[in-house]
Design a protein around this motif. Structure first.
Motif, mmCIF file in Angstrom:
data_model
loop_
_atom_site.group_PDB
_atom_site.id
_atom_site.type_symbol
_atom_site.label_atom_id
_atom_site.label_comp_id
_atom_site.label_asym_id
_atom_site.label_seq_id
_atom_site.Cartn_x
_atom_site.Cartn_y
_atom_site.Cartn_z
ATOM 1 N N LEU A 1 -37.262 -14.483 11.769
ATOM 2 C CA LEU A 1 -37.525 -14.586 12.990
ATOM 3 C C LEU A 1 -39.415 -14.871 12.973
ATOM 4 C CD1 LEU A 1 -36.742 -11.641 15.546
ATOM 5 C CD2 LEU A 1 -35.622 -14.409 15.327
ATOM 6 N N ARG A 2 -40.326 -15.377 13.900
ATOM 7 C CA ARG A 2 -41.330 -15.068 14.030
ATOM 8 C C ARG A 2 -41.506 -15.944 15.764
ATOM 9 N NH1 ARG A 2 -44.319 -12.869 11.521
ATOM 10 N NH2 ARG A 2 -46.236 -13.601 11.906
ATOM 11 N N LYS A 3 -41.433 -14.753 16.278
ATOM 12 C CA LYS A 3 -41.584 -14.090 17.756
ATOM 13 C C LYS A 3 -42.909 -14.695 18.120
ATOM 14 C CE LYS A 3 -38.774 -10.629 18.212
ATOM 15 N NZ LYS A 3 -38.110 -9.222 18.410
ATOM 16 N N LYS A 4 -42.952 -15.418 19.539
ATOM 17 C CA LYS A 4 -44.741 -15.393 20.225
ATOM 18 C C LYS A 4 -44.648 -14.605 21.036
ATOM 19 C CE LYS A 4 -44.873 -20.280 19.808
ATOM 20 N NZ LYS A 4 -44.502 -20.407 18.357
ATOM 21 N N ILE A 5 -45.814 -14.093 20.379
ATOM 22 C CA ILE A 5 -46.454 -13.080 21.633
ATOM 23 C C ILE A 5 -47.630 -13.241 23.153
ATOM 24 C CG2 ILE A 5 -48.068 -10.778 21.862
ATOM 25 C CD1 ILE A 5 -48.121 -11.516 18.265
ATOM 26 N N LEU A 6 -46.954 -12.857 24.031
ATOM 27 C CA LEU A 6 -47.052 -12.729 25.193
ATOM 28 C C LEU A 6 -47.853 -11.878 26.017
ATOM 29 C CD1 LEU A 6 -47.410 -14.077 28.308
ATOM 30 C CD2 LEU A 6 -45.595 -14.168 28.049
#
Ligand SMILES: [Zn+2]
Length: 397
Positions: free
Chosen positions: A48-53
């Protein structure tokens, strides 16, 4: 025998009816088992490569009040993207500090924790310290001045993992009283009070940035000297209740060669504070530029009305801290209107310098589009993995 969370069917080994299923999801695989026998199997999940918000207090408190449709819509979309393992919205020590000034703080804290789904940033002072020690080591080694960001500057563990069925509670920061430190003392009043002086000054933006950086270095040193003075005068409480700020220099001293005198070691740290390595620490760089840009705004006529200025800037120190500590590590940052305008100024250029999108209530539609684009980027492989790991998750919205 396993504690099965979701039944998939009959056990392939003991053949018990409706006893085999998912036990849990663990970082990169689904763990399965049987309620009646020892049978177990693991099924791997893709990387996985999650986006960071980062959602600042402005977004969270508006959503929590539940009165504005756009905020509620955005929050629902965020929740869905987080459930789909595409996005994380971590909780920070600053959220907690700031929330404690609210009347309904415990409900708001619960809401923020729920939104973060167990993801947290390291506390702000830790991020500051991690950057300083990393930059200091690079300066000592003679490497060229360049700050190499990495996620372990801001996260206690790997964030790109498939989420477990069981969420870990986050945000135990309140136990650390020291956290509520300098920020609260630096009241907005003292800031607005110096606006007249700012208006009369004729320094350039670049000079103001250097002045801010020097002030930051000076506060680390002053605070450290005060701490040493307390220790030398036999104040036993100093080690327990000295402000965290005073420990920054101490942390750097641990990275100096131990075969030189303590005077020389301290001199090294003072030299480091005037170096390009120090200036390029994301937190130092960004917060200095934000204050210098505020000064520029004031010189150009903004905040002319004192009373309005105090009101408008009431959360300013927190906002600067939120954005300077965490934005450089995020893909997107939701800020209040005045902060987003400030960091968009060419002198700061937050988005360009740190590759982070900055949204505010003025660009809510763009924010919703960005969220939608994350959903569109989802691959078939990812969708298949979601079905395997979370069979109850609704995928089609
Ligand atoms: Zn079985």
């Amino acid at each position: 025998m396993a504690l099965v969370s979701h039944i998939l069917g009959n056990c392939p080994k003991c053949k018990s009816i409706a006893s085999f299923g998912i036990v849990d999801v663990r970082s990169n695989y689904v763990s399965k088992g049987c309620r009646h026998c020892q049978y177990k199997e693991n099924e791997n999940l893709p990387p996985l490569r999650k986006k960071i918000l980062y959602l600042d207090q402005f977004f969270l408190s508006h959503t929590f009040r539940g009165k504005e449709k756009k905020f509620i819509d955005a929050a629902k979309r965020i929740e869905n993207l987080a459930a789909k393992q595409l996005l994380i919205v971590p909780f920070s020590s600053l959220h907690e500090d700031e929330t404690y000034q609210w009347e309904r703080h415990s409900e708001l804290i619960e809401f923020i924790k729920e939104t973060s789904r167990g993801h947290e940033f390291l506390p702000d002072y830790q991020v500051e310290q991690n950057q300083l020690t990393k930059a200091f080591e690079s300066w000592i080694s003679g490497a060229p001045p360049f700050y190499k960001k990495s996620e372990d500057d801001v996260f206690p563990k790997n964030i790109h993992e498939w989420e477990s069925y069981y969420r870990i509670d986050v945000g135990q920061y309140t136990k650390d009283r020291e956290l509520v430190r300098e920020l609260k003392k630096q009241s907005v009043d003292s800031l607005v009070d110096i606006f007249d002086g700012w208006r009369a000054s004729n320094t350039t933006f670049e000079e103001d940035v250097i002045m801010e950086l020097n002030a930051s270095a000076k506060s680390y040193l002053d605070s450290y000297f005060l701490y040493v003075e307390r220790i030398l005068s036999g104040d036993l409480m100093a080690q327990l209740n000295a402000p965290i700020m005073s420990r920054m220099v101490e942390a750097l001293l641990l990275h100096t060669p131990n075969d030189i005198s303590s005077d020389k070691r301290l001199k090294m740290i003072i030299d480091f504070f005037t170096s390009e390595h120090f200036r390029l620490c994301p937190y130092q760089n960004l917060s200095a530029k934000i204050f210098a840009a505020l000064k520029l705004q004031v010189k150009q006529g903004a905040y002319a009305n004192d009373i309005k200025a105090r009101k408008k800037l009431s959360g300013f120190f927190y906002d600067v801290s939120h954005i300077s500590n965490y934005a450089p590590y995020c893909h997107a940052f939701f800020a209040d209107k005045s902060m987003s305008q400030l960091v968009a100024r060419p002198e700061v250029s937050l988005s360009k310098n740190y590759e982070v999108k900055v949204f505010s209530v003025e660009t809510m539609d763009d924010f919703l589009c960005w969220l939608e684009s994350l959903e569109e980027e989802m691959t078939e492989e990812h969708i298949m993995a979601l079905r395997k790991a979370y069979p109850k998750l609704v995928l089609d919205h």
